[in-house]
Design a protein around this motif. Structure first.
Motif, mmCIF file in Angstrom:
data_model
loop_
_atom_site.group_PDB
_atom_site.id
_atom_site.type_symbol
_atom_site.label_atom_id
_atom_site.label_comp_id
_atom_site.label_asym_id
_atom_site.label_seq_id
_atom_site.Cartn_x
_atom_site.Cartn_y
_atom_site.Cartn_z
ATOM 1 N N ALA A 218 0.827 -1.204 0.000
ATOM 2 C CA ALA A 218 0.000 0.000 0.000
ATOM 3 C C ALA A 218 0.860 1.252 0.000
ATOM 4 N N ALA A 219 1.952 1.229 0.778
ATOM 5 C CA ALA A 219 2.858 2.378 0.803
ATOM 6 C C ALA A 219 3.529 2.570 -0.558
ATOM 7 N N LEU A 220 3.956 1.467 -1.173
ATOM 8 C CA LEU A 220 4.589 1.556 -2.490
ATOM 9 C C LEU A 220 3.602 2.069 -3.526
ATOM 10 N N LEU A 221 2.352 1.609 -3.462
ATOM 11 C CA LEU A 221 1.352 2.045 -4.426
ATOM 12 C C LEU A 221 1.078 3.539 -4.297
ATOM 13 N N ALA A 222 0.920 4.031 -3.074
ATOM 14 C CA ALA A 222 0.684 5.462 -2.880
ATOM 15 C C ALA A 222 1.875 6.274 -3.376
ATOM 16 N N ALA A 223 3.072 5.810 -3.096
ATOM 17 C CA ALA A 223 4.265 6.529 -3.548
ATOM 18 C C ALA A 223 4.380 6.502 -5.069
ATOM 19 N N ALA A 224 4.092 5.350 -5.675
ATOM 20 C CA ALA A 224 4.179 5.234 -7.132
ATOM 21 C C ALA A 224 3.172 6.145 -7.821
ATOM 22 N N LEU A 225 1.961 6.203 -7.296
ATOM 23 C CA LEU A 225 0.940 7.077 -7.877
ATOM 24 C C LEU A 225 1.302 8.544 -7.691
ATOM 25 N N SER A 226 1.895 8.876 -6.561
ATOM 26 C CA SER A 226 2.240 10.280 -6.308
ATOM 27 C C SER A 226 3.375 10.753 -7.203
ATOM 28 N N GLN A 227 4.255 9.834 -7.625
ATOM 29 C CA GLN A 227 5.402 10.206 -8.442
ATOM 30 C C GLN A 227 5.263 9.794 -9.904
ATOM 31 N N GLY A 228 4.093 9.244 -10.269
ATOM 32 C CA GLY A 228 3.886 8.855 -11.654
ATOM 33 C C GLY A 228 4.729 7.675 -12.095
ATOM 34 N N ARG A 229 5.089 6.792 -11.159
ATOM 35 C CA ARG A 229 5.903 5.622 -11.488
ATOM 36 C C ARG A 229 4.984 4.507 -11.983
ATOM 37 N N LEU A 230 4.535 4.622 -13.223
ATOM 38 C CA LEU A 230 3.615 3.631 -13.781
ATOM 39 C C LEU A 230 4.248 2.248 -13.854
ATOM 40 N N ASP A 231 5.577 2.188 -13.940
ATOM 41 C CA ASP A 231 6.273 0.906 -14.042
ATOM 42 C C ASP A 231 6.158 0.077 -12.767
ATOM 43 N N LEU A 232 5.805 0.706 -11.650
ATOM 44 C CA LEU A 232 5.727 -0.016 -10.378
ATOM 45 C C LEU A 232 4.329 -0.514 -10.050
ATOM 46 N N LEU A 233 3.328 -0.105 -10.817
ATOM 47 C CA LEU A 233 1.957 -0.393 -10.419
ATOM 48 C C LEU A 233 1.669 -1.890 -10.340
ATOM 49 N N ARG A 234 2.145 -2.662 -11.304
ATOM 50 C CA ARG A 234 1.843 -4.107 -11.297
ATOM 51 C C ARG A 234 2.359 -4.759 -10.021
ATOM 52 N N HIS A 235 3.508 -4.332 -9.547
ATOM 53 C CA HIS A 235 4.079 -4.921 -8.338
ATOM 54 C C HIS A 235 3.389 -4.365 -7.096
ATOM 55 N N ALA A 236 3.108 -3.064 -7.112
ATOM 56 C CA ALA A 236 2.536 -2.426 -5.926
ATOM 57 C C ALA A 236 1.104 -2.851 -5.662
ATOM 58 N N MET A 237 0.367 -3.287 -6.693
ATOM 59 C CA MET A 237 -1.057 -3.591 -6.537
ATOM 60 C C MET A 237 -1.320 -5.011 -6.045
ATOM 61 N N GLN A 238 -0.298 -5.777 -5.710
ATOM 62 C CA GLN A 238 -0.506 -7.111 -5.147
ATOM 63 C C GLN A 238 -1.187 -7.005 -3.780
ATOM 64 N N ASP A 239 -2.042 -7.983 -3.491
ATOM 65 C CA ASP A 239 -2.807 -7.913 -2.242
ATOM 66 C C ASP A 239 -3.155 -9.304 -1.739
ATOM 67 N N TYR A 240 -2.996 -9.500 -0.416
ATOM 68 C CA TYR A 240 -3.416 -10.737 0.229
ATOM 69 C C TYR A 240 -4.495 -10.500 1.282
ATOM 70 N N ILE A 241 -4.933 -9.251 1.455
ATOM 71 C CA ILE A 241 -5.875 -8.933 2.514
ATOM 72 C C ILE A 241 -7.315 -9.252 2.117
ATOM 73 N N HIS A 242 -7.699 -8.950 0.886
ATOM 74 C CA HIS A 242 -9.107 -9.160 0.518
ATOM 75 C C HIS A 242 -9.305 -9.860 -0.825
ATOM 76 N N GLN A 243 -8.435 -9.607 -1.789
ATOM 77 C CA GLN A 243 -8.706 -10.132 -3.129
ATOM 78 C C GLN A 243 -8.654 -11.656 -3.199
ATOM 79 N N VAL A 244 -7.706 -12.252 -2.518
ATOM 80 C CA VAL A 244 -7.583 -13.708 -2.568
ATOM 81 C C VAL A 244 -8.814 -14.380 -1.964
ATOM 82 N N TRP A 245 -9.443 -13.740 -0.976
ATOM 83 C CA TRP A 245 -10.614 -14.314 -0.326
ATOM 84 C C TRP A 245 -11.885 -14.085 -1.135
#
Length: 321
Positions: A218-245
Motif C-alpha cells: 500500500a505504501a509503495l502504491l501510494a508513492a508510485a501514484l504520487s510520483q507517476g511511477r507507472l512501471d511499479l503499479l503491477r508490483h505495488a497492486m498485489q494484495d493478500y488482505i481481501h482479493q484472494v478471499w
C-alpha cells in the motif's frame, strides 16, 4: 469543492450563505476503492455520475428517475434524502423542504461506489440547501462515518486519487492529481455483489506476514501514484488482505490479476467489493488487446458484461447554482 492538494491540510471554514431560493444541481462521481492493497483507505474517482436536481419548495418531494433507480423509495426513507438529513444533523439545523430529482449512471452493487456517490451527493445537497454551514472536511467526515470507511467517499467528494484514514480524531486525507498518461479500464460484469457478502468472506485475523505485505505494498502504491511511477503499479497492486478471499465470488478474477499485464494492463485489482475489475493502462498505448483479453475471460466463465475505458475524474463533486 477544493482543488488539488499535495498534503493533508484543514479546509478553511465555509461561510454560511443565505439558503438558495432557486434550483441547483449536485453531481458526484463513481469511485473505485482499494486498488489492490489500499483496503478501506485508497480510491479514485471515475466519470460515471449520480446527479441531484434540488428545488426549494413548500413540501418535500423525492423523484428517482431512470432504470438504475427503478423501485427505489420515493419517500423520506430514500437513501439520498437520509444523506441530506445527516448534513442537517451535523449542522444542528432543520433541513428545508425541497423537490429532489435523482438520477444515476453508476451501476448498483458492482463495486463502483454507487452508495458513496449517492451519500456524498445527498450530504453536499443538504449542506447547500441550508446555506453551507459545513466545510469540506466536515462533509467528508459525515460521509466517511456513515460509510464506515473513507475509500469511496473521499474520491467521490474531491476527485482524483485519494488516500484517507478514519479514526476517533477525525477523517484525514491526501489528494493526488492523476499521473500523466494513466487511464482506467473497467470490466463490469452483469451480476451484482453486495458489499456485505464480499466482507463476510474475509478472515477475522491475518498473519504478521500478510500484514507486512499489505502495509509495504500500500505504501509503495501510494508513492508510485504520487510520483507517476507507472512501471511499479503491477508490483505495488498485489494484495493478500481481501482479493484472494473474494476471488471465488468473481469468476475469472484470479486470472485477470495474474495475466492482465501480459495484455497491456499496468496493474489490475478488484474494484471495491466487486464484481467490477479495474485495470490501469497507459493512455499512449492501444487498449484493444486488453479489451479482447477481458472479454475472453468473461466468455470462458459464462459471464456477460461491459469493458469500458475511462480517464480518472479530477473534479469530484460539483455544484451548479
Amino acid at each position: 469543492m477544493p482543488g488539488p492538494s499535495e498534503r493533508d491540510r484543514p479546509a478553511a471554514p465555509t461561510p454560511t450563505r443565505e439558503p438558495p431560493t432557486g434550483t441547483f444541481t449536485v453531481r458526484a462521481p463513481a469511485s473505485s476503492a482499494n486498488l489492490g492493497p489500499g483496503f478501506d483507505s485508497l480510491g479514485l474517482s471515475v466519470p460515471l455520475y449520480t446527479t441531484l436536481r434540488v428545488t426549494p419548495q413548500a413540501t418535500t418531494e423525492i423523484v428517482p428517475t431512470g432504470a438504475e433507480l427503478a423501485g427505489t423509495p420515493t419517500d423520506e426513507s430514500n437513501y439520498v434524502y437520509r444523506a441530506m438529513l445527516l448534513a442537517a444533523r451535523r449542522a444542528g439545523r432543520p433541513l428545508p423542504p425541497a423537490r429532489i430529482e435523482i438520477e444515476t449512471d453508476v451501476p448498483l452493487a458492482r463495486g463502483l461506489g454507487s452508495s458513496a456517490a449517492a451519500l456524498v451527493a445527498g450530504i453536499v445537497a443538504g449542506n447547500e440547501l441550508m446555506g453551507c454551514p459545513l466545510d469540506d472536511l466536515a462533509v467528508l467526515d459525515v460521509a466517511a462515518r456513515e460509510e464506515g470507511h473513507p475509500d469511496n467517499v473521499a474520491p467521490a467528494l474531491f476527485g482524483g486519487i485519494v488516500v484517507a484514514t478514519l479514526d476517533k480524531l477525525g477523517t484525514h486525507y491526501v489528494r493526488l492529481d492523476p499521473p500523466a498518461n494513466l487511464g482506467v479500464t473497467v470490466l463490469i460484469p452483469d451480476f451484482e455483489l453486495s458489499t456485505s457478502k464480499a466482507r463476510a468472506v474475509l478472515p477475522k485475523e491475518y498473519s504478521r506476514a500478510d500484514a507486512v505485505h499489505a502495509l509495504s505494498h500500500a505504501a509503495l502504491l501510494a508513492a508510485a501514484l504520487s510520483q507517476g511511477r507507472l512501471d511499479l503499479l503491477r508490483h505495488a497492486m498485489q494484495d493478500y488482505i481481501h482479493q484472494v478471499w473474494r476471488a471465488p465470488l468473481v469468476p475469472g478474477l484470479s486470472d485477470i490479476l495474474e495475466e492482465a499485464w501480459k495484455h497491456g494492463a499496468l496493474g489490475a485489482a478488484l474494484s471495491g467489493a466487486g464484481p467490477t475489475v479495474l485495470c490501469f493502462h497507459d493512455t499512449r498505448e492501444p487498449t484493444a488487446p486488453l479489451h479482447a483479453y477481458l472479454h475472453g475471460v468473461m466468455t470462458r466463465n459464462g459471464l456477460e458484461g461491459r469493458v469500458l475505458d475511462f480517464p480518472i475524474d479530477a473534479a469530484g463533486t460539483l455544484i451548479e447554482r
